[in-house]
Design a protein around this motif. Structure first.
Motif, PDB file in Angstrom:
ATOM      1  N   SER A  62       0.791  -1.289   0.017  1.00 50.38           N
ATOM      2  CA  SER A  62       0.159   0.123  -0.075  1.00 50.38           C
ATOM      3  C   SER A  62       0.994   1.232  -0.148  1.00 50.38           C
ATOM      4  O   SER A  62       0.335   2.326  -0.505  1.00 50.38           O
ATOM      5  CB  SER A  62      -1.065   0.114   1.110  1.00 50.38           C
ATOM      6  OG  SER A  62      -0.339  -0.111   2.363  1.00 50.38           O
ATOM      7  N   THR A  65       1.858   1.264  -3.699  1.00 49.41           N
ATOM      8  CA  THR A  65       0.387   1.712  -4.315  1.00 49.41           C
ATOM      9  C   THR A  65       0.255   3.353  -4.361  1.00 49.41           C
ATOM     10  O   THR A  65      -0.313   4.002  -5.089  1.00 49.41           O
ATOM     11  CB  THR A  65      -0.721   0.688  -3.935  1.00 49.41           C
ATOM     12  OG1 THR A  65      -0.374  -0.572  -4.185  1.00 49.41           O
ATOM     13  CG2 THR A  65      -2.246   1.220  -4.695  1.00 49.41           C
ATOM     14  N   ASN A  68       2.650   5.345  -6.197  1.00 45.91           N
ATOM     15  CA  ASN A  68       2.304   5.110  -7.583  1.00 45.91           C
ATOM     16  C   ASN A  68       0.991   6.121  -8.003  1.00 45.91           C
ATOM     17  O   ASN A  68       0.886   6.762  -9.097  1.00 45.91           O
ATOM     18  CB  ASN A  68       2.020   3.547  -8.043  1.00 45.91           C
ATOM     19  CG  ASN A  68       2.986   2.848  -8.084  1.00 45.91           C
ATOM     20  OD1 ASN A  68       3.180   1.666  -7.943  1.00 45.91           O
ATOM     21  ND2 ASN A  68       4.371   3.344  -8.523  1.00 45.91           N
ATOM     22  N   LEU A  69      -0.171   5.893  -7.144  1.00 44.51           N
ATOM     23  CA  LEU A  69      -1.455   6.655  -7.554  1.00 44.51           C
ATOM     24  C   LEU A  69      -1.340   7.844  -7.571  1.00 44.51           C
ATOM     25  O   LEU A  69      -2.050   8.824  -8.074  1.00 44.51           O
ATOM     26  CB  LEU A  69      -2.400   6.234  -6.340  1.00 44.51           C
ATOM     27  CG  LEU A  69      -3.050   4.951  -6.668  1.00 44.51           C
ATOM     28  CD1 LEU A  69      -4.010   4.518  -5.471  1.00 44.51           C
ATOM     29  CD2 LEU A  69      -3.910   4.698  -7.704  1.00 44.51           C
ATOM     30  N   VAL A 305      -4.389   2.560   2.109  1.00 40.66           N
ATOM     31  CA  VAL A 305      -4.056   3.595   0.961  1.00 40.66           C
ATOM     32  C   VAL A 305      -4.056   5.060   0.943  1.00 40.66           C
ATOM     33  O   VAL A 305      -3.194   6.012   0.498  1.00 40.66           O
ATOM     34  CB  VAL A 305      -4.467   2.995  -0.370  1.00 40.66           C
ATOM     35  CG1 VAL A 305      -4.042   3.728  -1.680  1.00 40.66           C
ATOM     36  CG2 VAL A 305      -4.034   1.545  -0.587  1.00 40.66           C
TER      37      VAL A 305
END
Ligand code: CP
Length: 329
Positions: A62, A65, A68-69, A305
């Motif tokens: 997470s 992620t 990356n997001l 996240v």
């Protein structure tokens, strides 16, 4: 104006209620990007060094992620043996090197205080993903966000709630960090439900007590689970002095649907930081709860996240630029 730009996130001790509310506000703004309804490249070109020297699924993935997001890249190191730490390099030197390559570091390490030691050599923000039995501040934040959201479903709030912390409260770092974070709220009843020998450490009990909260220390689950939040934990076998010692507690405190029906309230929210130990002789949170609407464990995962996106945005000082760097979905 409160700012986290350039700061490390090492301990919940750094956070007061204003800081928590700022993080939650930014986390809420991250929701359309986490759900991929919108896209942003606000961290385009930035690199996260994701250093995990202890096993992890949720925290490691997470953190990656989340970065990356926000449009950034992730470089991973997993396991001590794949790092020069195994050749005797110090945490300080490793930090000097890694922070020359990366814009932020997320790190987990088996030793208490290790992430703070690493941060002394880092020029970029370091986020603690768990340092031994000590702290897990991002887990505590995602747990608190989950508690807030779950209680809102029942028109209740964190202030005035009853929480039962269950299981291995001695070695479980998530319950240490969460308890300390809850010291910024009011009038909470804590039921510390742990077998003899695995009760909450005194320094945490003192902090909770000094915050004016009510504490009950109990050694059996029966009759002690009728709380708004029931937060179950795994026996942290890897932190015991011996496997023999850990085996004494294995499978001692299990919550199943039958236990829930008999001892919880109909609206008790069930939480667990995960992983739950699904081996048949452990099984502290039974799979027969999977269809229980009040099982919040996978909502905790989603909130993780959001929290980690918010912390990257805040520590890298881009929390107000996320929308400006939106791209087409
Ligand atoms: N909750 C948690 O820290 O999970 P991982 O060990 O999988 O990261």
């Amino acid at each position: 104006m409160l700012s986290f730009q350039g700061e490390n996130i090492l301990s919940v001790n750094q956070l007061d209620r204003e800081a928590i509310e700022l993080i939650f506000d930014v986390a809420k703004r991250m929701e359309p990007y986490a759900k991929k309804h919108k896209r942003t490249q606000v961290l385009e070109g930035a690199v996260l060094a994701n250093l995990f020297f202890e096993p992890s699924t949720r925290t490691r993935v997470s953190f990656g992620t989340a970065f990356n997001l926000l449009g950034g890249l992730v470089r991973e190191t997993t396991g001590m043996q794949s790092s020069a730490l195994a050749k005797g390099e110090s945490l300080y030197d490793t930090a000097r090197v890694i922070s020359a390559y990366a814009d932020a570091v997320a790190m987990r390490h088996p030793d208490a205080g290790s992430v703070a030691e690493f941060a002394t050599g880092s020029d970029v923000p370091v986020l603690n993903g768990g340092d031994g039995p000590n702290e897990h501040p991002t887990q505590a934040l995602l747990d608190l966000l989950t508690i807030d959201r779950e209680l809102n479903r029942f028109d209740r709030s964190v202030d005035g709630m009853h929480i039962a912390l269950v299981g291995d409260l001695k070695y479980g770092r998530t319950v240490h960090s969460l308890s300390k974070l809850l010291c910024h709220y009011k009038n909470i009843k804590f039921s510390m439900v742990a077998p003899d020998g695995l009760q909450m450490p005194d320094y945490v009990l003192d902090a909770v007590s000094n915050a004016g909260h009510q504490i009950e220390l109990v050694s059996q689950m029966e009759g002690n689970l009728a709380a708004d939040i029931v937060y179950q934990t795994r026996i942290q076998e890897e932190r015991f002095p011996s496997q023999e010692e850990a085996n004494k507690y294995r499978g001692g405190f299990r919550i199943s649907q039958a236990i829930y029906d008999a001892h919880c309230k109909p609206e008790s929210v069930l939480m667990h930081p995960l992983p739950r130990d699904s081996r048949s002789d452990a099984n502290e949170l039974d799979n027969d709860l999977n269809s229980n609407d009040n099982l919040a464990i996978f909502r905790q995962v989603q909130n993780g996240v959001l929290i980690r996106m918010a912390l990257f945005a805040l520590t890298l000082g881009v929390e107000n630029k996320v929308q400006q760097y939106e791209t087409n979905v």
